[in-house]
Design a protein around this motif. Structure first.
Motif, PDB file in Angstrom:
ATOM      1  N   MET A  79     -55.546 -47.113 -10.666  1.00 20.52           N
ATOM      2  CA  MET A  79     -55.366 -46.178  -9.631  1.00 20.52           C
ATOM      3  C   MET A  79     -53.844 -45.323  -9.886  1.00 20.52           C
ATOM      4  SD  MET A  79     -55.620 -46.879  -5.574  1.00 20.52           S
ATOM      5  CE  MET A  79     -57.104 -47.813  -5.798  1.00 20.52           C
ATOM      6  N   GLY A  80     -53.932 -44.008  -9.768  1.00 19.26           N
ATOM      7  CA  GLY A  80     -52.786 -43.552  -9.818  1.00 19.26           C
ATOM      8  C   GLY A  80     -51.876 -43.560  -8.742  1.00 19.26           C
ATOM      9  N   GLY A  81     -50.236 -43.618  -8.810  1.00 19.84           N
ATOM     10  CA  GLY A  81     -49.578 -43.676  -7.977  1.00 19.84           C
ATOM     11  C   GLY A  81     -49.789 -43.030  -6.852  1.00 19.84           C
ATOM     12  N   TYR A  82     -50.112 -41.719  -6.706  1.00 25.57           N
ATOM     13  CA  TYR A  82     -50.096 -40.524  -5.673  1.00 25.57           C
ATOM     14  C   TYR A  82     -51.646 -41.205  -4.825  1.00 25.57           C
ATOM     15  CZ  TYR A  82     -46.350 -38.008  -7.464  1.00 25.57           C
ATOM     16  OH  TYR A  82     -45.094 -37.825  -7.939  1.00 25.57           O
ATOM     17  N   LEU A  83     -52.605 -41.427  -5.484  1.00 30.28           N
ATOM     18  CA  LEU A  83     -53.823 -42.039  -4.846  1.00 30.28           C
ATOM     19  C   LEU A  83     -53.463 -43.318  -4.119  1.00 30.28           C
ATOM     20  CD1 LEU A  83     -56.604 -41.805  -4.230  1.00 30.28           C
ATOM     21  CD2 LEU A  83     -57.269 -42.730  -6.396  1.00 30.28           C
ATOM     22  N   ARG A  84     -52.850 -44.374  -4.734  1.00 33.62           N
ATOM     23  CA  ARG A  84     -52.386 -45.363  -3.956  1.00 33.62           C
ATOM     24  C   ARG A  84     -51.532 -45.357  -2.702  1.00 33.62           C
ATOM     25  NH1 ARG A  84     -50.987 -47.751  -9.055  1.00 33.62           N
ATOM     26  NH2 ARG A  84     -48.874 -47.226  -8.523  1.00 33.62           N
ATOM     27  N   THR A  85     -50.712 -44.187  -2.766  1.00 36.33           N
ATOM     28  CA  THR A  85     -49.727 -43.747  -1.659  1.00 36.33           C
ATOM     29  C   THR A  85     -50.665 -43.152  -0.705  1.00 36.33           C
ATOM     30  OG1 THR A  85     -47.941 -43.258  -3.183  1.00 36.33           O
ATOM     31  CG2 THR A  85     -47.910 -42.026  -0.872  1.00 36.33           C
ATOM     32  N   THR A  86     -51.903 -42.266  -1.033  1.00 34.29           N
ATOM     33  CA  THR A  86     -52.529 -41.758   0.146  1.00 34.29           C
ATOM     34  C   THR A  86     -53.316 -42.804   0.729  1.00 34.29           C
ATOM     35  OG1 THR A  86     -52.795 -39.877  -1.394  1.00 34.29           O
ATOM     36  CG2 THR A  86     -54.389 -40.117   0.464  1.00 34.29           C
ATOM     37  N   ILE A  87     -53.803 -44.067   0.024  1.00 34.12           N
ATOM     38  CA  ILE A  87     -54.564 -44.933   0.643  1.00 34.12           C
ATOM     39  C   ILE A  87     -53.495 -45.616   1.682  1.00 34.12           C
ATOM     40  CG2 ILE A  87     -55.638 -47.251   0.354  1.00 34.12           C
ATOM     41  CD1 ILE A  87     -56.740 -45.756  -2.361  1.00 34.12           C
ATOM     42  N   LEU A  88     -52.460 -45.782   1.020  1.00 35.26           N
ATOM     43  CA  LEU A  88     -51.420 -46.566   2.192  1.00 35.26           C
ATOM     44  C   LEU A  88     -51.009 -45.933   3.172  1.00 35.26           C
ATOM     45  CD1 LEU A  88     -49.332 -49.010   2.312  1.00 35.26           C
ATOM     46  CD2 LEU A  88     -47.753 -47.566   0.964  1.00 35.26           C
ATOM     47  N   LEU A  89     -50.663 -44.587   3.152  1.00 34.36           N
ATOM     48  CA  LEU A  89     -50.555 -43.947   4.176  1.00 34.36           C
ATOM     49  C   LEU A  89     -51.573 -43.858   5.369  1.00 34.36           C
ATOM     50  CD1 LEU A  89     -48.765 -40.615   2.727  1.00 34.36           C
ATOM     51  CD2 LEU A  89     -47.797 -42.190   4.133  1.00 34.36           C
ATOM     52  N   ALA A  90     -52.860 -43.732   4.745  1.00 29.91           N
ATOM     53  CA  ALA A  90     -54.055 -43.577   5.615  1.00 29.91           C
ATOM     54  C   ALA A  90     -54.157 -44.955   6.564  1.00 29.91           C
ATOM     55  CB  ALA A  90     -55.285 -43.555   4.994  1.00 29.91           C
ATOM     56  N   ALA A  91     -53.901 -46.360   5.536  1.00 32.95           N
ATOM     57  CA  ALA A  91     -54.071 -47.652   6.237  1.00 32.95           C
ATOM     58  C   ALA A  91     -53.216 -47.938   7.233  1.00 32.95           C
ATOM     59  CB  ALA A  91     -54.221 -48.721   5.137  1.00 32.95           C
ATOM     60  N   MET A  92     -51.851 -47.490   7.109  1.00 33.27           N
ATOM     61  CA  MET A  92     -50.720 -47.651   7.813  1.00 33.27           C
ATOM     62  C   MET A  92     -51.123 -46.861   9.107  1.00 33.27           C
ATOM     63  SD  MET A  92     -48.664 -50.168   6.930  1.00 33.27           S
ATOM     64  CE  MET A  92     -47.929 -50.915   5.447  1.00 33.27           C
ATOM     65  N   THR A  93     -51.232 -45.515   8.889  1.00 35.07           N
ATOM     66  CA  THR A  93     -51.293 -44.864   9.988  1.00 35.07           C
ATOM     67  C   THR A  93     -52.592 -45.284  10.833  1.00 35.07           C
ATOM     68  OG1 THR A  93     -50.672 -42.813   8.664  1.00 35.07           O
ATOM     69  CG2 THR A  93     -51.912 -42.262  10.784  1.00 35.07           C
ATOM     70  N   ALA A  94     -53.534 -45.973  10.530  1.00 35.08           N
ATOM     71  CA  ALA A  94     -54.577 -46.285  11.170  1.00 35.08           C
ATOM     72  C   ALA A  94     -54.286 -47.673  11.964  1.00 35.08           C
ATOM     73  CB  ALA A  94     -55.767 -46.790  10.301  1.00 35.08           C
ATOM     74  N   ILE A  95     -53.350 -48.424  11.288  1.00 34.60           N
ATOM     75  CA  ILE A  95     -52.710 -49.484  11.976  1.00 34.60           C
ATOM     76  C   ILE A  95     -51.867 -49.143  13.217  1.00 34.60           C
ATOM     77  CG2 ILE A  95     -51.258 -51.499  11.987  1.00 34.60           C
ATOM     78  CD1 ILE A  95     -52.252 -51.900   9.016  1.00 34.60           C
ATOM     79  N   PHE A  96     -50.967 -48.082  13.101  1.00 29.20           N
ATOM     80  CA  PHE A  96     -50.055 -47.487  13.982  1.00 29.20           C
ATOM     81  C   PHE A  96     -51.115 -47.107  15.253  1.00 29.20           C
ATOM     82  CE2 PHE A  96     -46.340 -45.506  15.398  1.00 29.20           C
ATOM     83  CZ  PHE A  96     -45.320 -46.057  14.997  1.00 29.20           C
ATOM     84  N   VAL A  97     -51.938 -46.195  14.913  1.00 28.19           N
ATOM     85  CA  VAL A  97     -52.719 -45.558  15.941  1.00 28.19           C
ATOM     86  C   VAL A  97     -53.480 -46.778  16.859  1.00 28.19           C
ATOM     87  CG1 VAL A  97     -54.701 -44.130  16.614  1.00 28.19           C
ATOM     88  CG2 VAL A  97     -53.097 -43.555  14.861  1.00 28.19           C
ATOM     89  N   ALA A  98     -54.011 -47.803  16.133  1.00 29.56           N
ATOM     90  CA  ALA A  98     -54.827 -48.710  16.570  1.00 29.56           C
ATOM     91  C   ALA A  98     -53.850 -49.366  17.496  1.00 29.56           C
ATOM     92  CB  ALA A  98     -55.401 -49.483  15.842  1.00 29.56           C
ATOM     93  N   ALA A  99     -52.638 -49.679  17.066  1.00 30.88           N
ATOM     94  CA  ALA A  99     -51.500 -50.442  18.109  1.00 30.88           C
ATOM     95  C   ALA A  99     -51.147 -49.603  18.995  1.00 30.88           C
ATOM     96  CB  ALA A  99     -50.404 -50.697  17.196  1.00 30.88           C
ATOM     97  N   GLY A 100     -50.938 -48.441  18.859  1.00 35.83           N
ATOM     98  CA  GLY A 100     -50.708 -47.351  20.223  1.00 35.83           C
ATOM     99  C   GLY A 100     -52.077 -47.619  21.206  1.00 35.83           C
ATOM    100  N   ALA A 101     -52.991 -47.378  20.637  1.00 32.23           N
ATOM    101  CA  ALA A 101     -54.315 -47.537  21.589  1.00 32.23           C
ATOM    102  C   ALA A 101     -54.222 -48.721  22.412  1.00 32.23           C
ATOM    103  CB  ALA A 101     -55.579 -47.244  20.748  1.00 32.23           C
ATOM    104  N   ALA A 102     -53.786 -49.976  21.574  1.00 32.78           N
ATOM    105  CA  ALA A 102     -53.928 -51.076  22.479  1.00 32.78           C
ATOM    106  C   ALA A 102     -52.930 -51.279  23.520  1.00 32.78           C
ATOM    107  CB  ALA A 102     -53.818 -52.257  21.216  1.00 32.78           C
ATOM    108  N   ILE A 103     -51.811 -50.502  23.089  1.00 34.90           N
ATOM    109  CA  ILE A 103     -50.838 -50.768  24.071  1.00 34.90           C
ATOM    110  C   ILE A 103     -50.925 -49.637  25.300  1.00 34.90           C
ATOM    111  CG2 ILE A 103     -48.070 -50.276  24.722  1.00 34.90           C
ATOM    112  CD1 ILE A 103     -47.795 -50.955  21.482  1.00 34.90           C
ATOM    113  N   GLY A 104     -51.241 -48.465  25.064  1.00 35.64           N
ATOM    114  CA  GLY A 104     -51.356 -47.464  26.101  1.00 35.64           C
ATOM    115  C   GLY A 104     -52.676 -46.795  25.961  1.00 35.64           C
ATOM    116  N   GLY A 105     -53.661 -47.344  25.691  1.00 34.60           N
ATOM    117  CA  GLY A 105     -55.140 -46.539  25.730  1.00 34.60           C
ATOM    118  C   GLY A 105     -54.978 -45.251  25.034  1.00 34.60           C
TER     119      GLY A 105
END
Length: 291
Positions: free
Chosen positions: A1-27
């Motif tokens: 898997m290329g470095g930039y594809l891995r980066t895109t997947i990482l960004l998507a996963a971390m962003t999803a975690i970030f948004v889910a945490a924000g929803a859990a804290i403040g709806g």
């Protein structure tokens, strides 16, 4: 898997975690705020996370006048790897360790601790530098640095959630999950970020060991360095954090849950792979007896 594809997947996963945490804290409002923050952090991580990590680790640039042997060694190994000379940094810490950062080979940096230079012989230092150059050549440093930046942001969001849980006065009416959602954000979000880091880190270390050994032309030099660095983990590391642990050539934390949630393969497995590589390099080709 290329470095930039891995980066895109990482960004998507971390962003999803970030948004889910924000929803859990403040709806829903918390999710939108977290999404906006994550978008800004993603841009920052792409362009500036390498400098941020160097600041987090209190790394100082070191020139050829201050460390001529280290510069000459790194220049030679970079030429072997077909890479431009990276910037060199020194971390004033007694624990022997090293890491690389930078979004591309043209703006990469390698940082080593003073403990590493004091405790390892030249052959093993070369193995460590070659390992970090392998990460640079594979574009792993972009993935690793972004993971460190976003994991740190998720940790800060979780800390905010803890303060929010203690100080809120609406009894959870703004969040359908109430206090349970806040607690989930505080506990689960950093754990999920750690799991993502583990997923993108462990296999890269074996590959960087292999390529680093080829760059240095000495698998046993890197194997010896890994063993010495593993022993040196008992020395406290003053600057590393769980968010940046995966950047280092060996996990800077020893004991406790670090083994269970380690971002690195077992050092014994890495050494065994390098020893097997050395044996394959020295084995005679073919069967001289015709059997």
């Amino acid at each position: 898997m290329g470095g930039y594809l891995r980066t895109t997947i990482l960004l998507a996963a971390m962003t999803a975690i970030f948004v889910a945490a924000g929803a859990a804290i403040g709806g829903q409002g918390g999710a939108l705020v977290a999404l906006a923050i994550a978008a800004g952090m993603n841009l920052f991580a792409w362009w500036s996370s390498d400098r941020a990590v160097l600041r987090m680790e209190h790394a100082e640039p070191v020139g050829p006048a201050e460390a001529p042997e280290l510069h000459a060694m790194t220049a030679r190994l970079a030429a072997n790897a077909g890479l431009p000379m990276p910037a060199l940094y020194l971390v004033h810490d007694d624990q022997p360790n090293a890491f690389a950062t930078g979004r591309s080979p043209s703006n990469a940096a390698v940082a080593v601790t003073t403990g590493l230079l004091r405790s390892l012989p030249e052959r093993e230092v070369a193995g460590v530098i070659a390992h970090e150059l392998a990460h640079i050549r594979n574009h792993d440093t972009l993935v690793m640095t972004i993971a460190a930046t976003l994991a740190g942001g998720i940790g800060m969001l979780a800390q905010f959630g803890g303060l929010f849980a203690r100080g809120r006065g609406d009894n959870g009416r703004s969040n359908p999950l109430g206090i349970i959602g806040v607690l989930l954000a505080v506990i689960v979000a950093p754990l999920a970020a750690m799991i993502v880091q583990m997923a993108v880190s462990r296999t890269r270390e074996f590959e960087a060991d292999r390529i680093g050994a080829e760059i240095a032309g000495d698998p046993l030099g890197l194997a010896g360095a890994l063993l010495r660095l593993e022993q040196g983990r008992d020395v406290p590391n003053h600057y590393a954090t769980p968010a940046t642990a995966h950047l280092f050539i060996v996990n800077p934390f020893a004991g406790g849950l670090s083994r269970l949630f380690s971002t690195h393969p077992a050092t014994s497995d890495r050494v065994a792979a390098l020893e097997a590589m050395a044996g394959a390099r020295s084995a005679p080709r073919g069967n001289p007896w015709g059997r």
